[in-house]
Design an enzyme around this catalytic site. Structure first.
Site, PDB file in Angstrom:
ATOM      1  N   CYS A 187      86.845 -19.277   2.668  1.00 41.82           N
ATOM      2  CA  CYS A 187      86.624 -17.890   3.021  1.00 41.82           C
ATOM      3  C   CYS A 187      87.296 -17.465   4.329  1.00 41.82           C
ATOM      4  O   CYS A 187      88.498 -17.332   4.378  1.00 41.82           O
ATOM      5  CB  CYS A 187      85.141 -17.583   3.020  1.00 41.82           C
ATOM      6  SG  CYS A 187      84.810 -15.849   2.696  1.00 41.82           S
TER       7      CYS A 187
ATOM      8  N   ARG B  16      81.875  -4.972   0.276  1.00 41.42           N
ATOM      9  CA  ARG B  16      81.901  -6.433   0.260  1.00 41.42           C
ATOM     10  C   ARG B  16      81.856  -6.946  -1.179  1.00 41.42           C
ATOM     11  O   ARG B  16      81.228  -6.317  -2.055  1.00 41.42           O
ATOM     12  CB  ARG B  16      80.724  -7.030   1.034  1.00 41.42           C
ATOM     13  CG  ARG B  16      80.759  -6.721   2.523  1.00 41.42           C
ATOM     14  CD  ARG B  16      79.763  -7.583   3.290  1.00 41.42           C
ATOM     15  NE  ARG B  16      80.200  -8.972   3.372  1.00 41.42           N
ATOM     16  CZ  ARG B  16      81.104  -9.423   4.248  1.00 41.42           C
ATOM     17  NH1 ARG B  16      81.682  -8.586   5.104  1.00 41.42           N
ATOM     18  NH2 ARG B  16      81.466 -10.691   4.284  1.00 41.42           N
TER      19      ARG B  16
ATOM     20  N   HIS C 113      81.840 -20.224  -1.417  1.00 42.60           N
ATOM     21  CA  HIS C 113      80.824 -20.859  -0.563  1.00 42.60           C
ATOM     22  C   HIS C 113      79.785 -21.499  -1.474  1.00 42.60           C
ATOM     23  O   HIS C 113      79.933 -21.564  -2.678  1.00 42.60           O
ATOM     24  CB  HIS C 113      80.085 -19.791   0.239  1.00 42.60           C
ATOM     25  CG  HIS C 113      80.875 -19.117   1.294  1.00 42.60           C
ATOM     26  ND1 HIS C 113      81.177 -19.701   2.491  1.00 42.60           N
ATOM     27  CD2 HIS C 113      81.394 -17.849   1.354  1.00 42.60           C
ATOM     28  CE1 HIS C 113      81.841 -18.832   3.238  1.00 42.60           C
ATOM     29  NE2 HIS C 113      81.971 -17.714   2.571  1.00 42.60           N
TER      30      HIS C 113
HETATM   31  N1  GLN Z   1      84.763 -12.157   7.522  1.00 43.05           N
HETATM   32  C1  GLN Z   1      85.523 -12.385   6.350  1.00 43.05           C
HETATM   33  C2  GLN Z   1      85.311 -11.307   5.292  1.00 43.05           C
HETATM   34  O1  GLN Z   1      84.396 -10.611   5.364  1.00 43.05           O
HETATM   35  C3  GLN Z   1      85.161 -13.750   5.767  1.00 43.05           C
HETATM   36  C4  GLN Z   1      83.726 -13.807   5.349  1.00 43.05           C
HETATM   37  C5  GLN Z   1      83.269 -15.234   5.030  1.00 43.05           C
HETATM   38  O2  GLN Z   1      83.757 -16.248   5.539  1.00 43.05           O
HETATM   39  N2  GLN Z   1      82.245 -15.330   4.196  1.00 43.05           N
HETATM   40  O3  GLN Z   1      86.040 -11.199   4.378  1.00 43.05           O
END
Ligand code: GLN
Length: 250
Positions: free
Chosen positions: A93, A127, A194
Protein backbone atom coordinates in the site's frame (compact mmCIF):
# COMPACT_ATOMS: atom_id res chain seq x y z
CA UNK A 1 20.59 -20.89 6.28
CA UNK A 2 20.03 -17.38 7.66
CA UNK A 3 17.92 -15.08 5.49
CA UNK A 4 18.54 -11.37 5.96
CA UNK A 5 15.45 -9.14 5.88
CA UNK A 6 15.56 -5.35 5.78
CA UNK A 7 12.35 -3.84 7.23
CA UNK A 8 12.05 -0.27 5.95
CA UNK A 9 10.45 2.32 8.24
CA UNK A 10 8.72 -0.09 10.66
CA UNK A 11 7.86 2.83 12.97
CA UNK A 12 6.11 4.87 10.29
CA UNK A 13 4.72 2.42 7.74
CA UNK A 14 2.88 -0.21 9.66
CA UNK A 15 -0.90 -0.02 9.48
CA UNK A 16 -3.49 -2.82 9.36
CA UNK A 17 -1.00 -5.15 11.06
CA UNK A 18 1.41 -5.07 8.12
CA UNK A 19 4.12 -6.00 10.62
CA UNK A 20 2.38 -9.40 10.72
CA UNK A 21 3.88 -10.23 7.33
CA UNK A 22 7.33 -10.37 8.91
CA UNK A 23 6.03 -12.70 11.64
CA UNK A 24 4.63 -15.08 9.01
CA UNK A 25 7.89 -15.09 7.02
CA UNK A 26 9.86 -15.79 10.20
CA UNK A 27 7.57 -18.65 11.28
CA UNK A 28 7.39 -20.33 7.87
CA UNK A 29 11.17 -20.05 7.52
CA UNK A 30 11.66 -21.57 11.00
CA UNK A 31 9.41 -24.51 10.09
CA UNK A 32 11.97 -25.21 7.35
CA UNK A 33 14.95 -24.84 9.63
CA UNK A 34 15.78 -21.40 8.23
CA UNK A 35 16.56 -18.42 10.47
CA UNK A 36 15.25 -14.97 9.56
CA UNK A 37 17.40 -12.04 10.67
CA UNK A 38 15.27 -8.88 10.54
CA UNK A 39 16.97 -5.48 10.54
CA UNK A 40 14.81 -2.38 10.97
CA UNK A 41 15.93 0.44 8.67
CA UNK A 42 14.67 3.83 9.77
CA UNK A 43 14.99 7.38 8.45
CA UNK A 44 18.57 8.11 7.42
CA UNK A 45 19.83 4.71 8.52
CA UNK A 46 22.27 2.89 6.25
CA UNK A 47 21.11 0.39 3.62
CA UNK A 48 23.69 -1.41 1.49
CA UNK A 49 22.78 -3.20 -1.75
CA UNK A 50 23.30 -6.93 -1.35
CA UNK A 51 23.07 -6.76 2.46
CA UNK A 52 19.52 -8.13 2.46
CA UNK A 53 17.88 -11.08 0.74
CA UNK A 54 14.46 -9.52 1.17
CA UNK A 55 13.32 -5.94 1.68
CA UNK A 56 9.91 -5.19 3.19
CA UNK A 57 7.93 -1.96 3.53
CA UNK A 58 4.41 -1.64 4.89
CA UNK A 59 1.55 0.83 4.48
CA UNK A 60 0.78 4.17 6.08
CA UNK A 61 -1.35 7.30 6.06
CA UNK A 62 -0.48 10.27 3.87
CA UNK A 63 1.04 12.03 6.91
CA UNK A 64 3.55 9.25 7.56
CA UNK A 65 4.29 8.85 3.86
CA UNK A 66 5.16 12.57 3.70
CA UNK A 67 7.67 12.06 6.52
CA UNK A 68 9.55 9.25 4.83
CA UNK A 69 9.17 10.09 1.10
CA UNK A 70 12.39 12.18 0.78
CA UNK A 71 14.33 9.42 2.56
CA UNK A 72 13.08 6.57 0.34
CA UNK A 73 13.51 8.73 -2.80
CA UNK A 74 17.15 9.28 -1.80
CA UNK A 75 17.61 5.50 -1.76
CA UNK A 76 16.49 4.99 -5.38
CA UNK A 77 19.94 3.94 -6.63
CA UNK A 78 20.55 1.61 -3.67
CA UNK A 79 17.13 -0.03 -4.07
CA UNK A 80 17.63 -0.39 -7.84
CA UNK A 81 21.03 -2.02 -7.22
CA UNK A 82 19.58 -4.35 -4.56
CA UNK A 83 16.75 -5.43 -6.90
CA UNK A 84 19.11 -5.83 -9.88
CA UNK A 85 21.23 -8.03 -7.60
CA UNK A 86 18.25 -10.33 -7.11
CA UNK A 87 16.94 -9.29 -3.69
CA UNK A 88 13.24 -10.00 -3.17
CA UNK A 89 11.02 -7.04 -2.25
CA UNK A 90 7.51 -6.89 -0.79
CA UNK A 91 5.86 -3.45 -0.57
CA UNK A 92 2.35 -2.90 0.76
CA UNK A 93 0.00 0.00 0.00
CA UNK A 94 1.67 3.27 1.11
CA UNK A 95 5.07 1.57 0.78
CA UNK A 96 4.03 0.24 -2.65
CA UNK A 97 3.05 3.76 -3.78
CA UNK A 98 6.45 5.14 -2.66
CA UNK A 99 8.37 2.52 -4.62
CA UNK A 100 6.83 4.14 -7.70
CA UNK A 101 7.89 7.53 -9.13
CA UNK A 102 5.59 9.63 -6.88
CA UNK A 103 2.39 9.69 -4.85
CA UNK A 104 0.28 12.87 -5.08
CA UNK A 105 -1.53 12.85 -1.74
CA UNK A 106 -4.97 14.18 -0.89
CA UNK A 107 -3.51 17.59 -0.09
CA UNK A 108 -2.13 17.77 -3.64
CA UNK A 109 1.47 17.41 -2.48
CA UNK A 110 3.62 15.29 -4.79
CA UNK A 111 5.62 12.92 -2.57
CA UNK A 112 8.74 11.66 -4.36
CA UNK A 113 9.17 7.90 -4.62
CA UNK A 114 12.11 5.56 -5.18
CA UNK A 115 11.20 4.95 -8.83
CA UNK A 116 11.88 1.23 -8.44
CA UNK A 117 8.43 0.32 -9.80
CA UNK A 118 7.13 1.60 -13.18
CA UNK A 119 4.12 3.47 -11.84
CA UNK A 120 2.78 6.57 -10.13
CA UNK A 121 -0.19 7.18 -7.81
CA UNK A 122 -2.65 10.00 -7.26
CA UNK A 123 -5.10 10.27 -4.35
CA UNK A 124 -8.76 10.48 -5.32
CA UNK A 125 -11.66 11.86 -3.28
CA UNK A 126 -13.19 8.50 -2.42
CA UNK A 127 -11.27 5.82 -0.50
CA UNK A 128 -11.19 2.32 -1.95
CA UNK A 129 -12.03 0.06 0.98
CA UNK A 130 -12.95 -3.59 1.42
CA UNK A 131 -12.01 -7.22 0.87
CA UNK A 132 -10.17 -8.01 -2.34
CA UNK A 133 -9.64 -11.18 -4.37
CA UNK A 134 -7.06 -11.49 -7.12
CA UNK A 135 -6.02 -14.10 -9.64
CA UNK A 136 -2.24 -14.30 -10.02
CA UNK A 137 0.34 -16.20 -12.05
CA UNK A 138 3.79 -15.47 -10.66
CA UNK A 139 5.15 -18.68 -12.18
CA UNK A 140 4.00 -19.62 -15.71
CA UNK A 141 1.08 -22.04 -15.56
CA UNK A 142 0.68 -21.72 -11.77
CA UNK A 143 -2.66 -19.92 -11.33
CA UNK A 144 -3.17 -18.82 -7.74
CA UNK A 145 -5.51 -16.54 -5.83
CA UNK A 146 -4.67 -13.79 -3.34
CA UNK A 147 -7.16 -12.56 -0.76
CA UNK A 148 -6.68 -9.43 1.31
CA UNK A 149 -8.08 -6.10 2.41
CA UNK A 150 -7.64 -2.70 0.78
CA UNK A 151 -8.04 0.83 2.15
CA UNK A 152 -6.48 3.53 -0.01
CA UNK A 153 -7.25 6.91 -1.57
CA UNK A 154 -4.45 6.44 -4.06
CA UNK A 155 -5.12 5.37 -7.63
CA UNK A 156 -2.11 3.70 -9.12
CA UNK A 157 -1.30 3.72 -12.82
CA UNK A 158 1.19 1.23 -14.19
CA UNK A 159 3.24 2.22 -17.24
CA UNK A 160 2.17 0.57 -20.48
CA UNK A 161 3.21 -3.05 -20.95
CA UNK A 162 4.17 -3.43 -17.28
CA UNK A 163 3.05 -6.44 -15.26
CA UNK A 164 0.47 -6.27 -12.50
CA UNK A 165 0.58 -8.65 -9.55
CA UNK A 166 -2.84 -9.95 -10.46
CA UNK A 167 -6.21 -9.53 -12.08
CA UNK A 168 -9.01 -8.23 -9.84
CA UNK A 169 -11.78 -10.80 -9.29
CA UNK A 170 -13.45 -8.68 -6.58
CA UNK A 171 -12.52 -5.27 -5.25
CA UNK A 172 -10.97 -2.03 -6.61
CA UNK A 173 -7.29 -2.90 -7.02
CA UNK A 174 -4.85 -0.34 -8.43
CA UNK A 175 -7.41 2.25 -9.50
CA UNK A 176 -10.87 0.74 -9.75
CA UNK A 177 -10.79 0.94 -13.56
CA UNK A 178 -7.93 -1.07 -15.03
CA UNK A 179 -8.99 -4.37 -13.47
CA UNK A 180 -5.48 -5.08 -12.22
CA UNK A 181 -3.84 -4.94 -8.83
CA UNK A 182 -0.30 -4.39 -7.70
CA UNK A 183 2.85 -4.60 -9.75
CA UNK A 184 5.53 -7.24 -10.27
CA UNK A 185 9.01 -6.72 -11.66
CA UNK A 186 11.07 -9.90 -11.26
CA UNK A 187 11.35 -10.52 -7.51
CA UNK A 188 9.87 -7.11 -6.64
CA UNK A 189 6.21 -7.24 -5.60
CA UNK A 190 4.02 -4.24 -4.80
CA UNK A 191 0.39 -4.53 -3.69
CA UNK A 192 -2.48 -2.69 -2.00
CA UNK A 193 -3.40 -5.84 -0.05
CA UNK A 194 -3.31 -5.52 3.72
CA UNK A 195 -4.78 -7.91 6.21
CA UNK A 196 -1.91 -8.59 6.82
CA UNK A 197 -1.43 -10.22 3.43
CA UNK A 198 0.72 -13.27 4.10
CA UNK A 199 -1.17 -15.20 6.86
CA UNK A 200 -4.06 -15.84 4.46
CA UNK A 201 -1.83 -16.34 1.39
CA UNK A 202 0.87 -18.79 2.51
CA UNK A 203 1.90 -19.62 -1.06
CA UNK A 204 3.07 -16.03 -1.56
CA UNK A 205 5.02 -16.14 1.71
CA UNK A 206 6.79 -19.30 0.51
CA UNK A 207 7.39 -17.76 -2.92
CA UNK A 208 9.07 -14.73 -1.29
CA UNK A 209 11.14 -16.94 1.02
CA UNK A 210 12.28 -19.01 -1.97
CA UNK A 211 13.30 -15.89 -3.91
CA UNK A 212 15.17 -14.60 -0.86
CA UNK A 213 16.91 -17.98 -0.46
CA UNK A 214 17.96 -17.87 -4.13
CA UNK A 215 19.50 -14.45 -3.52
CA UNK A 216 21.23 -15.76 -0.40
CA UNK A 217 22.79 -18.79 -2.12
CA UNK A 218 23.17 -17.34 -5.60
CA UNK A 219 21.34 -20.44 -6.84
CA UNK A 220 17.81 -21.34 -7.93
CA UNK A 221 14.79 -20.75 -5.67
CA UNK A 222 14.39 -23.89 -3.52
CA UNK A 223 11.13 -25.87 -3.56
CA UNK A 224 10.04 -26.04 0.07
CA UNK A 225 8.22 -28.99 1.61
CA UNK A 226 4.53 -28.00 1.67
CA UNK A 227 3.09 -27.29 5.14
CA UNK A 228 -0.37 -28.36 6.35
CA UNK A 229 -1.64 -24.74 6.28
CA UNK A 230 -5.08 -25.81 7.54
CA UNK A 231 -5.79 -22.50 9.31
CA UNK A 232 -4.20 -20.43 6.54
CA UNK A 233 -6.32 -22.08 3.86
CA UNK A 234 -9.43 -21.55 5.99
CA UNK A 235 -8.53 -17.87 6.48
CA UNK A 236 -8.02 -17.53 2.74
CA UNK A 237 -11.40 -19.10 1.95
CA UNK A 238 -13.21 -16.85 4.43
CA UNK A 239 -11.53 -13.71 3.02
CA UNK A 240 -12.16 -14.85 -0.58
CA UNK A 241 -15.84 -15.51 0.16
CA UNK A 242 -16.21 -12.05 1.75
CA UNK A 243 -14.60 -10.47 -1.31
CA UNK A 244 -16.79 -12.40 -3.72
CA UNK A 245 -19.87 -11.44 -1.69
CA UNK A 246 -18.79 -7.83 -2.18
CA UNK A 247 -18.63 -8.44 -5.93
CA UNK A 248 -16.75 -6.24 -8.45
CA UNK A 249 -16.34 -2.92 -6.70
CA UNK A 250 -18.76 -1.15 -4.38
N1 GLN B 1 -2.07 6.85 2.32
C1 GLN B 1 -2.17 6.05 1.16
C2 GLN B 1 -3.55 6.11 0.52
O1 GLN B 1 -4.44 6.51 1.12
C3 GLN B 1 -1.84 4.60 1.52
C4 GLN B 1 -2.82 4.04 2.50
C5 GLN B 1 -2.36 2.70 3.08
O2 GLN B 1 -1.17 2.37 3.20
N2 GLN B 1 -3.32 1.91 3.53
O3 GLN B 1 -3.73 5.72 -0.57
Amino acid sequence: MKLRVGHLYPDYLNIYADRGNIAVLARRAAWRGIELEVTPIGLGEPLFPGAHDLLYVGGGQDREQALIAPDIAARSETLAEAAAGGAAVLAVCGGYQLLGRFYRDRYGSELPGAGLLPLYSVAGDRRMIGDVLLECELEPGERRSLAGFENHAGRTMLDDDETALGRVVAGFGNNGESGDEGCRVGRVIGTYLHGPLLPRNPWLADWLLAQAAAHNTGGEPPVFEPLADTLEIEAHSVAAARARARGGKS
